[in-house]
Design a protein around this motif. Structure first.
Motif, short mmCIF file in Angstrom:
data_model
loop_
_atom_site.label_atom_id
_atom_site.label_comp_id
_atom_site.label_asym_id
_atom_site.label_seq_id
_atom_site.Cartn_x
_atom_site.Cartn_y
_atom_site.Cartn_z
N ILE A 64 9.10 2.92 3.13
CA ILE A 64 8.28 1.73 2.90
C ILE A 64 8.60 0.80 4.05
O ILE A 64 9.47 -0.08 3.95
CB ILE A 64 8.64 1.07 1.54
CG1 ILE A 64 8.65 2.07 0.39
CG2 ILE A 64 7.72 -0.12 1.24
CD1 ILE A 64 7.30 2.56 -0.08
N ASP A 65 7.97 1.02 5.19
CA ASP A 65 8.37 0.32 6.41
C ASP A 65 7.30 -0.61 6.97
O ASP A 65 7.50 -1.27 7.99
CB ASP A 65 8.77 1.34 7.49
CG ASP A 65 7.65 2.35 7.76
OD1 ASP A 65 6.51 2.16 7.23
OD2 ASP A 65 7.90 3.33 8.47
N GLY A 66 6.16 -0.67 6.30
CA GLY A 66 5.12 -1.58 6.78
C GLY A 66 4.38 -1.08 8.01
O GLY A 66 3.64 -1.84 8.63
N ARG A 122 0.84 -1.21 0.00
CA ARG A 122 0.00 0.00 0.00
C ARG A 122 0.87 1.25 0.00
O ARG A 122 0.60 2.22 -0.70
CB ARG A 122 -0.91 0.01 1.23
CG ARG A 122 -1.98 -1.05 1.16
CD ARG A 122 -2.70 -1.19 2.49
NE ARG A 122 -3.05 -2.61 2.65
CZ ARG A 122 -4.18 -3.07 3.14
NH1 ARG A 122 -5.09 -2.23 3.58
NH2 ARG A 122 -4.41 -4.33 3.21
N GLN A 123 1.93 1.20 0.78
CA GLN A 123 2.84 2.36 0.81
C GLN A 123 3.51 2.54 -0.55
O GLN A 123 3.68 3.65 -1.02
CB GLN A 123 3.89 2.17 1.92
CG GLN A 123 3.28 2.32 3.31
CD GLN A 123 4.26 1.98 4.42
OE1 GLN A 123 5.14 1.12 4.27
NE2 GLN A 123 4.11 2.66 5.55
N TRP A 124 3.86 1.44 -1.17
CA TRP A 124 4.46 1.50 -2.52
C TRP A 124 3.50 2.17 -3.50
O TRP A 124 3.91 3.00 -4.31
CB TRP A 124 4.78 0.08 -3.02
CG TRP A 124 6.24 -0.25 -3.07
CD1 TRP A 124 6.90 -1.15 -2.30
CD2 TRP A 124 7.22 0.33 -3.96
NE1 TRP A 124 8.23 -1.17 -2.65
CE2 TRP A 124 8.46 -0.28 -3.66
CE3 TRP A 124 7.17 1.30 -4.97
CZ2 TRP A 124 9.63 0.04 -4.33
CZ3 TRP A 124 8.35 1.63 -5.64
CH2 TRP A 124 9.56 1.00 -5.32
N SER A 171 1.41 7.83 6.30
CA SER A 171 0.73 6.94 5.35
C SER A 171 -0.74 7.30 5.26
O SER A 171 -1.32 7.37 4.18
CB SER A 171 0.84 5.48 5.81
OG SER A 171 2.18 5.10 5.92
N LYS A 172 -1.32 7.55 6.41
CA LYS A 172 -2.74 7.87 6.46
C LYS A 172 -3.03 9.18 5.70
O LYS A 172 -3.96 9.25 4.91
CB LYS A 172 -3.17 7.99 7.92
CG LYS A 172 -4.65 7.92 8.08
CD LYS A 172 -5.10 7.88 9.52
CE LYS A 172 -6.60 8.18 9.52
NZ LYS A 172 -7.17 8.38 10.84
#
Ligand SMILES: [Zn+2]
Ligand SMILES: [Zn+2]
Length: 232
Positions: free
Chosen positions: A20-22, A6-8, A28-29
């Motif tokens: 991109i750390d999960g 999702r971050q990707w 991210s939000k």
């Protein structure tokens, strides 16, 4: 879809600048909210099924555009897609950062006219993009090239009939043509047809005009406002 993926998706489309750390944190939000707002989705910051589907649809369109057979058209952003994007950007005079942000995306959708198509600059009222295939999924919008004669005809209709012009259909890829019930040898497939509405004119008036134009092969009223016209 994993959080990293999702971050990707957000990173690749230019919405997310974090790692991109999960970890689905505030950054991210916020990126998800920006993406959702721009795409008429519920801006909840949760990268749920609809948001996932939208991001994949957009990325697929881009992958189709930039692929040279080397990357998968899977709608998933990743290093390969990023590298291919950087290559495309290099070839198209953009900063090759590999991020398909707003500038890159808009350039992709209004692809520069191929060489020998500089007649587009003489078209007063329409842009090339208005004639793109509207399927949004089976092709990149340009399964063929619009023919000069039909675009000039539309331009003249717009000028002589003196109303804003709306193109509901120009180019069609074969799947889109089939979906909208076009005949299998439709001239929309070869860039020789346009479905056009002129603001303030009924289909009858626009049709009467079309039928007076020498280069029109065939024209008919689609409904009360749109007219299909094509050339040989
Ligand atoms: Zn199409
Ligand atoms: Zn038509």
């Amino acid at each position: 879809m994993t959080i990293k993926q999702r971050q990707w998706q957000l990173y690749y489309l230019g919405y997310y600048g974090g790692g991109i750390d999960g970890i689905w944190g505030a950054q991210s939000k916020a990126a998800a909210v920006r993406f959702q707002k721009e795409h008429a989705l519920d801006a909840d910051g949760i990268f749920g099924p609809l948001t996932i589907a939208k991001s994949m649809e957009i990325i697929k369109t881009i992958q189709k555009e930039i692929t040279d057979g080397k990357i998968a058209i899977d709608g998933l952003a990743g290093q390969e897609t990023k590298d291919a994007t950087a290559q495309w950007q290099r070839e198209n005079g953009l900063t090759p950062d590999g991020i398909a942000g707003a500038e890159t995306r808009s350039k992709m959708l209004q692809l520069p006219a191929p060489e020998g198509d500089d007649w587009w600059s003489g078209i007063q009222y329409f842009s090339r993009k208005e004639f793109a295939c509207k399927c949004g999924r089976y092709c990149n919008g340009y399964p063929a090239q619009m023919q000069r004669g039909i675009v000039e005809l539309a331009d003249r209709a717009r000028g002589e009939l003196k109303g804003a012009g709306f193109v509901s259909s120009g180019l069609r890829c074969s799947r889109h043509n089939a979906n909208v019930g076009g005949v299998s040898d439709s001239r929309h497939l070869t860039g020789k047809a346009v479905d056009l509405r002129i603001e303030g004119k009924s289909a009858r008036q626009t049709l009467a005009w079309a039928q007076r134009q020498p280069e029109v092969r065939y024209a008919y009223a689609i409904d009360t406002s749109f007219v299909h016209m094509d050339i040989e």
